[in-house]
Design a protein around this motif. Structure first.
Motif, short mmCIF file in Angstrom:
data_model
loop_
_atom_site.label_atom_id
_atom_site.label_comp_id
_atom_site.label_asym_id
_atom_site.label_seq_id
_atom_site.Cartn_x
_atom_site.Cartn_y
_atom_site.Cartn_z
N LEU A 1 33.19 -82.59 7.09
CA LEU A 1 34.59 -82.27 6.79
C LEU A 1 35.52 -83.19 7.57
O LEU A 1 36.56 -83.62 7.05
CB LEU A 1 34.88 -80.81 7.15
N GLY A 2 35.14 -83.53 8.80
CA GLY A 2 35.94 -84.48 9.58
C GLY A 2 36.02 -85.83 8.90
O GLY A 2 37.08 -86.47 8.87
N GLY B 1 56.86 -73.24 15.02
CA GLY B 1 57.51 -74.40 15.61
C GLY B 1 56.73 -75.10 16.68
O GLY B 1 57.15 -76.17 17.15
N GLN B 2 55.61 -74.57 17.12
CA GLN B 2 54.82 -75.23 18.14
C GLN B 2 54.05 -76.41 17.54
O GLN B 2 53.59 -76.35 16.40
CB GLN B 2 53.83 -74.25 18.78
N ARG B 3 53.91 -77.47 18.31
CA ARG B 3 53.24 -78.67 17.83
C ARG B 3 51.75 -78.38 17.63
O ARG B 3 51.10 -77.77 18.47
CB ARG B 3 53.42 -79.82 18.82
N LEU B 4 51.23 -78.84 16.48
CA LEU B 4 49.82 -78.68 16.17
C LEU B 4 49.20 -80.07 16.03
O LEU B 4 49.58 -80.83 15.14
CB LEU B 4 49.64 -77.88 14.88
N ARG C 1 41.31 -75.73 12.33
CA ARG C 1 41.69 -74.51 11.61
C ARG C 1 41.11 -74.53 10.20
O ARG C 1 40.59 -73.52 9.69
CB ARG C 1 43.21 -74.39 11.54
N LEU C 2 41.24 -75.69 9.53
CA LEU C 2 40.72 -75.80 8.17
C LEU C 2 39.20 -75.61 8.15
O LEU C 2 38.66 -74.92 7.29
CB LEU C 2 41.07 -77.18 7.59
#
Length: 272
Positions: free
Chosen positions: A104-105, A201-204, A212-213
């Protein structure tokens, strides 16, 4: 289907203005495709947005179909080369330690990296990918199957090596639903805004986003198989439905129990 030589005709020493026209046509076709899909594209809309005329399309590409091929390949060719290179690197360095997460990566990391490059469509790339892989038109589907069939097969075989217990058909279903669901989200929404809403609003970071995916997709891919000839847990739910009071509706055949033909038709839609 046009050949690669048709998609990229020999140079005729174009002027700077001519080169700009070709780029404008590609950019216009890409923007309209992202917003409206193949069926919503027309030469009138493309040429108006590009400030060009039909003669320019015929000169640079030979027609609408070749223009759309060129629009897609200028983004997808390099992306898929990078995907395969990363997959091969993981396979070579990890061997039997390769996991679903690595595969997936290899699929997602190059796409996210390319989406950061403004000269390679930037953030619009993700919507382009989502639209390309969910567009229902036979033209787009035949194009992707014809040009990138080898890429899809390489990734499919990689998943088979890490999920050897899954029959080919079952693995195909699971990948179809996982990638189709993600593509639908990318095609229909502003991904950046969606992520900001979810994270308040937090940076991901990109690594966190892929993580997460992968959590969801790996869980779906590794879900246990249904027991052979086992009872479907939903069967009793259908038998316990409230009886239909309308006599006409009661006489209508239930599409979910219409026999082998209904099942075959549903399967055709699922794999189309």
């Amino acid at each position: 289907m046009p050949t690669r030589s048709t998609l990229n005709p020999p140079s005729r020493a174009p002027s700077r203005a001519s080169g700009d026209t070709k780029t404008r046509l590609l950019d216009a076709a890409e923007a309209i495709f992202i917003d409206a899909g193949y069926e919503g594209m027309s030469m009138r809309l493309i040429t108006a947005r590009a400030d060009a005329n039909l003669a320019a399309v015929n000169y640079h590409f030979g027609g609408k179909d070749a223009l759309i091929h060129a629009m897609l390949t200028r983004r997808l060719d390099g992306l898929n080369q990078n995907r395969l290179a990363l997959l091969e690197r993981f396979q070579t360095s990890l061997g039997s330690q390769l996991t679903c997460e690595h595969i997936l990566g290899a699929m997602f990391i190059p796409a996210l990296q390319q989406s950061r490059c403004l000269d390679k469509s930037g953030p619009a790339l993700l919507r382009l990918l989502g639209r390309a892989y969910t567009d229902p038109s036979p033209f787009i589907r035949n194009f992707l199957r014809g040009i990138y069939a080898d890429v899809a097969e390489r990734f499919f075989r990689a998943f088979q090596t890490v999920l050897p217990h899954l029959p080919r058909e079952e693995l195909g279903w699971r990948l179809h639903f996982c990638i189709g669901s993600l593509s639908g989200i990318l095609a229909a929404a502003d991904t950046s805004t969606l992520i900001a809403d979810f994270t308040q609003g937090q940076r991901l970071e990109d690594s966190q986003l892929i993580g997460r995916l992968a959590l969801v997709m790996v869980a779906a891919l590794k879900a246990p198989l249904s027991p052979p000839n086992g009872a479907c847990p939903f069967a009793s739910m259908f038998t316990e439905r409230e009886p239909v009071s309308n006599s006409a509706a009661a006489l209508a055949p239930d599409p979910l129990s219409a026999g082998p033909f209904a099942h075959h038709t549903a399967s055709q839609h699922a794999i189309a």
